[in-house]
Write a protein that holds these residues in place. Structure first.
Motif, short mmCIF file in Angstrom:
data_model
loop_
_atom_site.label_atom_id
_atom_site.label_comp_id
_atom_site.label_asym_id
_atom_site.label_seq_id
_atom_site.Cartn_x
_atom_site.Cartn_y
_atom_site.Cartn_z
N LEU A 165 -7.38 1.47 36.18
CA LEU A 165 -7.35 0.47 37.51
C LEU A 165 -7.78 0.91 38.65
CD1 LEU A 165 -6.56 -2.55 37.85
CD2 LEU A 165 -4.26 -1.80 38.50
N GLY A 166 -7.45 2.13 39.14
CA GLY A 166 -8.05 2.51 40.43
C GLY A 166 -9.33 2.60 40.64
N SER A 167 -10.22 2.81 39.80
CA SER A 167 -11.74 2.82 40.01
C SER A 167 -11.97 1.37 39.87
CB SER A 167 -12.35 3.32 38.68
OG SER A 167 -12.10 4.73 38.59
N VAL A 168 -11.64 0.37 39.07
CA VAL A 168 -12.21 -0.81 39.46
C VAL A 168 -11.77 -1.56 40.52
CG1 VAL A 168 -12.13 -3.21 38.09
CG2 VAL A 168 -12.10 -1.06 36.90
N LEU A 169 -10.41 -1.36 41.05
CA LEU A 169 -9.84 -1.89 42.14
C LEU A 169 -10.62 -1.41 43.34
CD1 LEU A 169 -7.38 -3.94 42.94
CD2 LEU A 169 -6.11 -1.91 43.22
N SER A 170 -10.73 -0.16 43.42
CA SER A 170 -11.62 0.32 44.59
C SER A 170 -12.95 -0.22 44.74
CB SER A 170 -11.50 1.84 44.57
OG SER A 170 -12.33 2.37 43.47
N GLY A 171 -13.62 -0.59 43.56
CA GLY A 171 -14.92 -1.08 43.66
C GLY A 171 -14.93 -2.37 44.05
N VAL A 172 -13.76 -3.33 43.71
CA VAL A 172 -13.77 -4.53 43.89
C VAL A 172 -13.49 -4.76 45.46
CG1 VAL A 172 -12.48 -6.82 43.74
CG2 VAL A 172 -13.14 -5.56 41.63
N MET A 173 -12.47 -4.03 45.84
CA MET A 173 -12.19 -3.97 47.46
C MET A 173 -13.12 -3.66 48.40
SD MET A 173 -8.27 -2.86 47.19
CE MET A 173 -8.07 -2.95 48.97
N LEU A 174 -14.07 -2.53 47.76
CA LEU A 174 -15.24 -2.24 48.63
C LEU A 174 -16.42 -3.00 48.78
CD1 LEU A 174 -14.91 1.57 47.77
CD2 LEU A 174 -14.55 0.66 50.11
N GLU A 175 -16.26 -4.15 47.97
CA GLU A 175 -17.36 -5.11 48.14
C GLU A 175 -16.98 -5.88 49.23
OE1 GLU A 175 -18.17 -7.15 44.56
OE2 GLU A 175 -19.13 -5.33 43.56
N HIS A 176 -15.60 -6.10 49.61
CA HIS A 176 -15.42 -7.11 50.62
C HIS A 176 -14.75 -6.38 51.79
CE1 HIS A 176 -16.15 -10.28 47.41
NE2 HIS A 176 -15.42 -9.23 46.51
N LEU A 177 -14.24 -5.30 51.68
CA LEU A 177 -13.40 -4.81 52.90
C LEU A 177 -13.92 -3.32 53.14
CD1 LEU A 177 -9.91 -5.64 51.62
CD2 LEU A 177 -11.14 -6.99 53.25
N TRP A 179 -13.66 1.04 53.72
CA TRP A 179 -13.08 1.82 52.95
C TRP A 179 -11.68 2.23 52.80
CZ3 TRP A 179 -10.91 6.27 54.79
CH2 TRP A 179 -11.13 6.62 56.04
N GLY A 180 -11.02 2.15 54.17
CA GLY A 180 -9.54 2.11 54.18
C GLY A 180 -8.74 1.48 53.36
N SER A 181 -9.29 0.31 52.92
CA SER A 181 -8.50 -0.74 52.41
C SER A 181 -8.04 -0.21 50.97
CB SER A 181 -9.13 -2.18 51.88
OG SER A 181 -10.41 -1.92 51.12
N VAL A 182 -8.51 1.04 50.25
CA VAL A 182 -8.13 1.39 49.13
C VAL A 182 -6.86 2.09 49.31
CG1 VAL A 182 -10.66 1.59 48.20
CG2 VAL A 182 -9.71 3.46 49.32
N PHE A 183 -6.54 2.43 50.50
CA PHE A 183 -5.28 3.19 50.77
C PHE A 183 -4.35 2.14 51.12
CE2 PHE A 183 -8.59 6.61 51.52
CZ PHE A 183 -8.31 7.56 50.63
N LEU A 184 -4.51 1.34 51.81
CA LEU A 184 -3.72 0.37 52.41
C LEU A 184 -2.90 -0.37 51.41
CD1 LEU A 184 -5.03 -1.20 55.51
CD2 LEU A 184 -3.29 0.54 55.47
N ILE A 185 -3.58 -0.71 50.12
CA ILE A 185 -2.99 -1.28 49.01
C ILE A 185 -1.58 -0.68 48.57
CG2 ILE A 185 -4.03 -0.19 47.36
CD1 ILE A 185 -4.39 -2.78 45.72
N ASN A 186 -1.40 0.62 48.89
CA ASN A 186 -0.07 1.40 48.55
C ASN A 186 0.96 0.98 49.53
OD1 ASN A 186 -1.89 3.09 46.81
ND2 ASN A 186 -1.95 4.86 48.52
N VAL A 187 0.81 0.48 50.53
CA VAL A 187 1.71 0.04 51.41
C VAL A 187 2.57 -0.87 51.08
CG1 VAL A 187 2.29 -0.32 54.01
CG2 VAL A 187 0.42 1.13 53.26
N PRO A 188 2.29 -2.00 50.71
CA PRO A 188 3.36 -3.01 50.28
C PRO A 188 4.11 -2.72 49.24
CG PRO A 188 1.12 -4.16 50.64
CD PRO A 188 0.84 -2.58 50.65
N ALA A 189 3.64 -2.08 48.30
CA ALA A 189 4.36 -1.55 47.25
C ALA A 189 5.31 -0.23 47.42
CB ALA A 189 3.53 -0.81 46.03
N MET A 190 4.96 0.50 48.33
CA MET A 190 6.04 1.43 48.68
C MET A 190 7.18 0.73 49.56
SD MET A 190 5.17 4.39 47.80
CE MET A 190 4.66 3.64 46.10
#
Length: 527
Positions: A165-177, A179-190
Motif C-alpha cells: 500500500l505504501g508504494s501505491v499511496l505515495s504514487g497517488v498522493m504525489l500526483e496531486h500533492l 512530496w512531503g505529503s507522503v510523510f504527513l499521512i502518518n500524523v493523524p494516525a499517530m
C-alpha cells in the motif's frame, strides 16, 4: 485511563479466557502503527525524483535517505523489545507514536537532504519501538489459542499489505500533492493512537526485569547493522571485499553479543526464550527463511513490471497490489487450518506452496505478466502462511513477560532474512544477466537492466530484457530449492507440535505466573 484487571491468569479450570470486544477494538488500534511502519519502508519509491529536484541530495545522500530508516529500525529492534518489557509496552508504544509523529512532520518539511536523513533516522527509531510493542501487546491481550492465531494472522497480513500500500499511496498522493505529503499521512494516525491507546490498551511489563544491560545495546547494533548493510550493498552493487568485511565485523560482534546474553543474568535476550521444548529458536529460523523468500522475489517482480514490461511506476505499483488480495486471506485461513491439522504440516505446506510460486517465476518469459503475478501471489500466500504460524508459535511459547523481546527477535530475523534474500538471489540474477550481455555492450548497460533499457539502442534493450529474465529464472530455481529444503526442515524441527501444541505450551507458560501492571497498580495473578 482504563482500569485493568489481571488477564495474565488466562486459564480457569483449564479453559483459556477469551478476548472480548474491548480487546479486538484495541487490536484494531494497534494495527495503525503496524500499517504505517511497514508503509514507510516503501513510501519513498515514487517520491525520490521530487525530493531530488528540490533538495538536490548527492548520490550518497540519496541512498541514505532510502536506507537509514531500515538501518535504524533493524539496529534497535532488540533493544526496544527488551526496553518495552521493562518499562511497559504501552508506555513505549506511546513514546514511539509521539516520536514517529514528530519525525513525520520534520521529514515532510525538511529543507535539506541532511535534515531529511535525520528525520528518516528518527522515524526508524520510532518504528523500532512500535513494531515489537504491538506484537508483544497482542500476545498479552489474546490468551485463547484460536483467537491469538487469528490476531497474529491478521497482523501478518496487515504488515505485508502495508508495504504494498505504501508504494501505491505515495504514487497517488504525489500526483496531486507535494512530496512531503507522503510523510504527513502518518500524523493523524499517530494522534489517534496517542488518544485511543491509553483508553483501550492495558499496560503490560515484566515485574522483575533485572538491571538493564547498557553494554548490550551497542553490541546488538554492532551485530545487526554491519551485516544488514553488507548484504544490502552486496545486493545493489555485487561482490566487493569491503562488503565481506562489513559482514564479518557484524558476525564477530554478534558472537560477543551472544556470549554476553548467555552469561549475564539480566540480558537483553532472555535465555528463558530458548529453553528446550519451546521451539522458539526453530520459529526464528523458519521466519528468517520466509523473509528471505519474500524479499528475494520482490527484488525481481518490481523490476520485471517496470523494466521488462515497460510499465510506468504508477501502473506497476497498482499491478503489484493484485497479489496482495490473495495474500490477505492466506494468514487467517492458515490459522484456522492449523487448529485442526498438525501445524508442522501446515508450515511445511506453506513453504512448498511458496516453492511452487518460485517455479512459476522460473517458467516466465519476457511477456508473462499473468504468470509473474500468479507466481508472486502464490509465493506471498505460502510465505504469509509460514510467518503467521511461526510468529504465533513463537509468541505462544515465550513467557508473557518476555513477549516484547520475543517479538523483536522475530522482526530482527525478518530484517536479516530479507536482506539475505535480496543479496543471494539478486546476485544469482545479476551474475547471469552480466554473463548473457554481449561484451560489446556499454559497461553501464552490462551492469543494470534499467540503464540498458533507458538507452537509445532498441536491440540492446531487447537483449537486456531477455538476460534479466534468464537471470530471474535461475534465481527462482535457487529460491525453489531453498524453500523445498525449508519445507523438509520445518517438518523435522516441528515434529511433535500438533494442532493444539501451542495451546498446551501457552498454558504451561501461564501457569508459571507473572504480574500484569495496570495503571496505578500491579496485580498478581492467581496461580
Amino acid at each position: 485511563m482504563t482500569n485493568t484487571t489481571s488477564t495474565t491468569a488466562s486459564t480457569t479450570g483449564g479453559v483459556s479466557r477469551r478476548a472480548g470486544r474491548k480487546e479486538w477494538t484495541a487490536f484494531t488500534v494497534l494495527l495503525l502503527p503496524l500499517l504505517l511502519v511497514s508503509m514507510d519502508v516503501s513510501v519513498l519509491y515514487f517520491a525520490l525524483p521530487s525530493i531530488s529536484s528540490e533538495l538536490h541530495p548527492t548520490a550518497t545522500q540519496q541512498l541514505w535517505i532510502i536506507d537509514v530508516y531500515a538501518f535504524a529500525l533493524a539496529g534497535l529492534l532488540i533493544t526496544m523489545g527488551s526496553l518495552g518489557d521493562r518499562i511497559g509496552r504501552r508506555k513505549l508504544l506511546l513514546f514511539g507514536a509521539a516520536a514517529f509523529g514528530v519525525a513525520s512532520v520534520t521529514a515532510a518539511y525538511a529543507t535539506s537532504a541532511e535534515m531529511l536523513i535525520a528525520a528518516r533516522a528518527l522515524l526508524g527509531i520510532g518504528g523500532a519501538t512500535l513494531m515489537p510493542s504491538t506484537m508483544g501487546l497482542v500476545r498479552n491481550m489474546f490468551h485463547d489459542d484460536k483467537q491469538r492465531g487469528q490476531a497474529v494472522g491478521i497482523w501478518s497480513g496487515a504488515m505485508a499489505g502495508g508495504i504494498a500500500l505504501g508504494s501505491v499511496l505515495s504514487g497517488v498522493m504525489l500526483e496531486h500533492l507535494w512530496w512531503g505529503s507522503v510523510f504527513l499521512i502518518n500524523v493523524p494516525a499517530m494522534v489517534l493512537l496517542l488518544v485511543l491507546t491509553p483508553v483501550l490498551v492495558p499496560e503490560f511489563k515484566d515485574p522483575a526485569p533485572g538491571k538493564f544491560d547498557m553494554l548490550s545495546v551497542p553490541l546488538s547494533m554492532g551485530s545487526v547493522l554491519p551485516v544488514v548493510y553488507g548484504l544490502k550493498e552486496f545486493a545493489a552493487d555485487g561482490f566487493a571485499w569491503s562488503y565481506v568485511v562489513w559482514i564479518a565485523v557484524g558476525l564477530v560482534v554478534g558472537t560477543v553479543f551472544v556470549q554476553r546474553q548467555r552469561t549475564r543474568r539480566s540480558a537483553l535476550i532472555s535465555r528463558e526464550l530458548f529453553r528446550p521444548g519451546r521451539r522458539f529458536g526453530a520459529a526464528i529460523s523458519l521466519n528468517t527463511i520466509a523473509a528471505f523468500a519474500m524479499m528475494g522475489s520482490a527484488y525481481f517482480t518490481t523490476q520485471y513490471l517496470q523494466s521488462v514490461l515497460g510499465m510506468s511506476t504508477m501502473r506497476a505499483a497498482l499491478w503489484s497490489v493484485a497479489p496482495s488480495l490473495a495474500v490477505g486471506i492466506a494468514a487467517p485461513t492458515a490459522s484456522a487450518v492449523a487448529r485442526k491439522v498438525n501445524r508442522a504440516y501446515v508450515i511445511a505446506t506453506g513453504f512448498a506452496v511458496a516453492a511452487a510460486g518460485y517455479a512459476l517465476l522460473a517458467l516466465s518469459g519476457t511477456d508473462s505478466l499473468a504468470m509473474v503475478l500468479a507466481g508472486a501471489a502464490v509465493i506471498g500466500c505460502g510465505i504469509v502462511t509460514v510467518m503467521a504460524l511461526v510468529s504465533d508459535m513463537a509468541l505462544a511459547s515465550a513467557p508473557v513477560e518476555k513477549a516484547g523481546s520475543a517479538a523483536s527477535l522475530l522482526e530482527t530475523g525478518q530484517e536479516f532474512g530479507g536482506a539475505l534474500g535480496m543479496a543471494v538471489l539478486g546476485s544469482i540474477g545479476t551474475a547471469v544477466y552480466r554473463a548473457d550481455m554481449p561484451a560489446t555492450a556499454p559497461a553501464a548497460a552490462r551492469q543494470t537492466l534499467g540503464t540498458a533499457v533507458a538507452g537509445a539502442d532498441h536491440g540492446l534493450a531487447v537483449l537486456a530484457r531477455e538476460a534479466f529474465v534468464h537471470g530471474m529464472q535461475y534465481a527462482a530455481l535457487g529460491g525453489t530449492v531453498v524453500l523445498v529444503a525449508a519445507a523438509v526442515l520445518a517438518a523435522a524441527l516441528l515434529r511433535g507440535v500438533g494442532a493444539a501444541g501451542a495451546q498446551a505450551q501457552d498454558a504451561g507458560v501461564e501457569e508459571a505466573g507473572v504480574r500484569e501492571a495496570a495503571p496505578g497498580r500491579v496485580t498478581q495473578p492467581a496461580v
